[in-house]
Scaffold this active site. Structure first.
Site, PDB file in Angstrom:
ATOM      1  N   LYS A   1      -5.435   6.993   1.752  1.00 31.94           N
ATOM      2  CA  LYS A   1      -4.111   7.617   1.876  1.00 31.94           C
ATOM      3  C   LYS A   1      -4.085   8.747   2.911  1.00 31.94           C
ATOM      4  O   LYS A   1      -3.058   9.026   3.511  1.00 31.94           O
ATOM      5  CB  LYS A   1      -3.648   8.131   0.518  1.00 31.94           C
ATOM      6  CG  LYS A   1      -3.262   6.983  -0.412  1.00 31.94           C
ATOM      7  CD  LYS A   1      -2.237   7.401  -1.419  1.00 31.94           C
ATOM      8  CE  LYS A   1      -1.729   6.199  -2.181  1.00 31.94           C
ATOM      9  NZ  LYS A   1      -2.772   5.649  -3.080  1.00 31.94           N
TER      10      LYS A   1
ATOM     11  N   GLU B   1       6.399  12.440  -2.215  1.00 34.61           N
ATOM     12  CA  GLU B   1       6.468  12.005  -3.611  1.00 34.61           C
ATOM     13  C   GLU B   1       5.072  11.566  -4.032  1.00 34.61           C
ATOM     14  O   GLU B   1       4.229  11.252  -3.174  1.00 34.61           O
ATOM     15  CB  GLU B   1       7.420  10.812  -3.748  1.00 34.61           C
ATOM     16  CG  GLU B   1       6.813   9.453  -3.412  1.00 34.61           C
ATOM     17  CD  GLU B   1       6.333   9.303  -1.970  1.00 34.61           C
ATOM     18  OE1 GLU B   1       6.871   9.982  -1.092  1.00 34.61           O
ATOM     19  OE2 GLU B   1       5.407   8.488  -1.742  1.00 34.61           O
TER      20      GLU B   1
ATOM     21  N   SER C   1     -10.707   0.689  -1.124  1.00 34.57           N
ATOM     22  CA  SER C   1      -9.655   1.649  -0.766  1.00 34.57           C
ATOM     23  C   SER C   1      -9.898   3.075  -1.241  1.00 34.57           C
ATOM     24  O   SER C   1      -9.404   4.017  -0.628  1.00 34.57           O
ATOM     25  CB  SER C   1      -8.295   1.163  -1.260  1.00 34.57           C
ATOM     26  OG  SER C   1      -8.288   0.965  -2.656  1.00 34.57           O
TER      27      SER C   1
HETATM   28  C1  LIG Z   1      -2.618   4.584  -3.912  1.00 32.58           C
HETATM   29  C2  LIG Z   1      -3.794   3.724  -3.892  1.00 32.58           C
HETATM   30  C3  LIG Z   1      -3.684   2.314  -3.740  1.00 32.58           C
HETATM   31  C4  LIG Z   1      -2.371   1.605  -3.689  1.00 32.58           C
HETATM   32  O1  LIG Z   1      -1.552   1.921  -2.612  1.00 32.58           O
HETATM   33  P1  LIG Z   1      -1.357   0.933  -1.380  1.00 32.58           P
HETATM   34  O2  LIG Z   1      -0.239   1.551  -0.632  1.00 32.58           O
HETATM   35  O3  LIG Z   1      -1.019  -0.416  -1.929  1.00 32.58           O
HETATM   36  O4  LIG Z   1      -2.620   0.902  -0.620  1.00 32.58           O
HETATM   37  C5  LIG Z   1      -4.845   1.571  -3.670  1.00 32.58           C
HETATM   38  N1  LIG Z   1      -6.065   2.137  -3.759  1.00 32.58           N
HETATM   39  C6  LIG Z   1      -6.207   3.479  -3.915  1.00 32.58           C
HETATM   40  C7  LIG Z   1      -7.589   4.043  -4.017  1.00 32.58           C
HETATM   41  C8  LIG Z   1      -5.089   4.312  -3.990  1.00 32.58           C
HETATM   42  O5  LIG Z   1      -5.245   5.636  -4.145  1.00 32.58           O
END
Ligand SMILES: *Cc1c(COP(=O)(O)O)cnc(C)c1O
Length: 416
Positions: free
Chosen positions: A107, A129, A394
């Site tokens: 993010k 948000e 992610s």
């Molecule tokens: C917020 C988040 C997501 C989901 O958000 P996307 O916009 O779909 O990427 C996925 N993995 C992590 C670690 C997150 O913090």
């Protein structure tokens, strides 16, 4: 009910997509996307669109952004091999490690890019948000880095559920605004932030956290997150001996997935997005927007959403707060309709199991969101032995400890 495009139309739109021609001038990804906002918000969106056009691909802005990615975020993030997981699964598994980015997830790539854009646009303060708090934390950190005050809108229910992240935001200098309206979760927080934005569109910059919402956000967020796939593509060639046969990413709003997949669209790589299957297929039991939803308008964009037969948007359920949203980015809706990307789901239980397996085989505590991608990649591996697999890792799972402690770890009695 799947949304289907006529074959020739699907082919034309996919080609446009690969060539970087989408969204079109009206902010559309084929039938999806656009800008469905009240009259009062139009000037704010037009101002932002102009800013994106003037600055995002400007050489000065790009060099500043790249410098922050290198020196503050810690990019490029590593691509690491997963030898013990590979042995178990029977495929050759590689991980793109966004958990190693500053603040612990992808993010931040978007947050720092938009914070720099806010500066260029002369904004006096930033609003954002957040649902689970991850985007709030990334925004608070990015705003501190560029020297702009930041207010994070967060549903009152989420503030209760995500107390550690609320504290992190405060410590990083942000103000957290409790939203008591609507469902008191992410959807209400977005509505409330939009309302605040209208009061001063030139002084306030609205820093949206995923590839969702009205044009130009889905485009802007994709451009900022594509660094994931651009790096991973080159790293696979350099380290793994070639591109993967298949790449997997979890899909909430879709920002980490589009970031990983977009630079691979033109390659011979199977792309698979994994949504939150929750506890079942029924409305309200999951957040599997693309796999179980229907087209409709949500928060400014025509996309796939979870709604009942009367068009009422439904509450969602997922064990992972970051996937718990009833919409999805419009570009994913198009890429599903063209057949280029497959979207599937993994349940709460499967994801918990995958998380545990990754911990035990690789020493990586991944985020509950991310574990959905592992859960499906594991199934796919059983049917495709010997293939090379790339997983978008992610984020890290430390933030999920309050949830994880509710599920007992198997007691290890084996003394051997
Ligand atoms: C917020 C988040 C997501 C989901 O958000 P996307 O916009 O779909 O990427 C996925 N993995 C992590 C670690 C997150 O913090």
């Amino acid at each position: 009910m799947k949304f289907q495009l006529p074959a020739d139309e699907a082919g034309r739109l996919l080609k446009a997509s690969i060539n970087g021609e989408l969204p079109d001038a009206r902010g559309r990804f084929g039938p999806f996307g656009g800008r469905y906002v009240p009259e009062t918000l139009v000037p704010a969106f037009e101002r932002l669109e102009m800013g994106v056009r003037d600055y995002l691909h400007d050489a000065d802005f790009q060099s500043e952004y790249r410098k922050e990615l290198r020196e503050w975020v810690g990019r490029p993030t590593a691509l690491t091999h997963a030898p013990r997981l590979s042995e178990r699964w029977g495929t050759d598994v590689w991980l793109k490690r966004e958990d190693l980015a500053h603040t612990g997830a992808h993010k931040v790539n978007n947050a720092i890019g938009q914070a720099l854009l806010a500066k260029r646009l002369g904004a006096k303060r930033v609003i954002a948000e957040t649902g689970a708090g991850q985007h709030g934390v990334a925004s608070a950190a990015a705003c501190a880095r560029v020297g702009l005050p930041c207010s994070v809108y967060m549903g009152a229910v989420d503030i209760q559920r995500q107390a550690p992240n609320v504290d992190r935001m405060y410590r990083l200098g942000a103000e957290v605004v409790a939203v008591e309206t609507g469902d008191k979760t992410l959807r209400a927080a977005i509505d409330e932030a939009m309302r605040e934005w209208v009061t001063d569109p030139s002084g306030i910059y609205y820093l949206l956290g995923s590839a969702v919402g009205a044009h130009p956000y889905p485009y802007l967020v994709r451009e900022l997150q594509s660094v994931i796939g651009t790096e991973a593509r080159q790293q696979m060639i350099d380290q793994a001996g070639g591109l993967p046969d298949a790449a997997f990413a979890c899909v909430g709003g879709g920002s980490n997935a589009i970031g990983l997949f977009y630079p691979l669209l033109g390659d011979d790589v199977e792309l698979i997005g994994v949504e939150a299957g929750g506890t079942g297929d029924g409305l309200g039991q999951n957040a599997a927007t693309l796999t179980t939803g229907t087209p409709g308008v949500l928060q400014g964009s025509y996309t796939m959403i979870l709604q009942d037969e009367d068009g009422q948007v439904q509450e969602t359920h997922s064990i992972s707060a970051g996937l718990d949203y009833s919409g999805v980015g419009p570009e994913h809706a198009l890429l599903q309709a063209t057949g280029r990307i497959s979207y599937v789901s993994a349940s709460d239980d499967e994801s918990l199991e995958a998380l545990e397996e990754l911990c035990e085989t690789e020493g990586i505590l991944t985020a509950l969101e991310t574990s959905h991608a592992y859960a499906y990649a594991r199934k796919w591996s059983q049917e495709n032995p010997g293939k090379r697999v790339l997983i978008g890792n992610s984020g890290r799972g430390d933030k999920d400890m309050p949830t994880l402690t509710r599920f007992p770890v198997r007691i290890r009695t084996d003394a051997s």
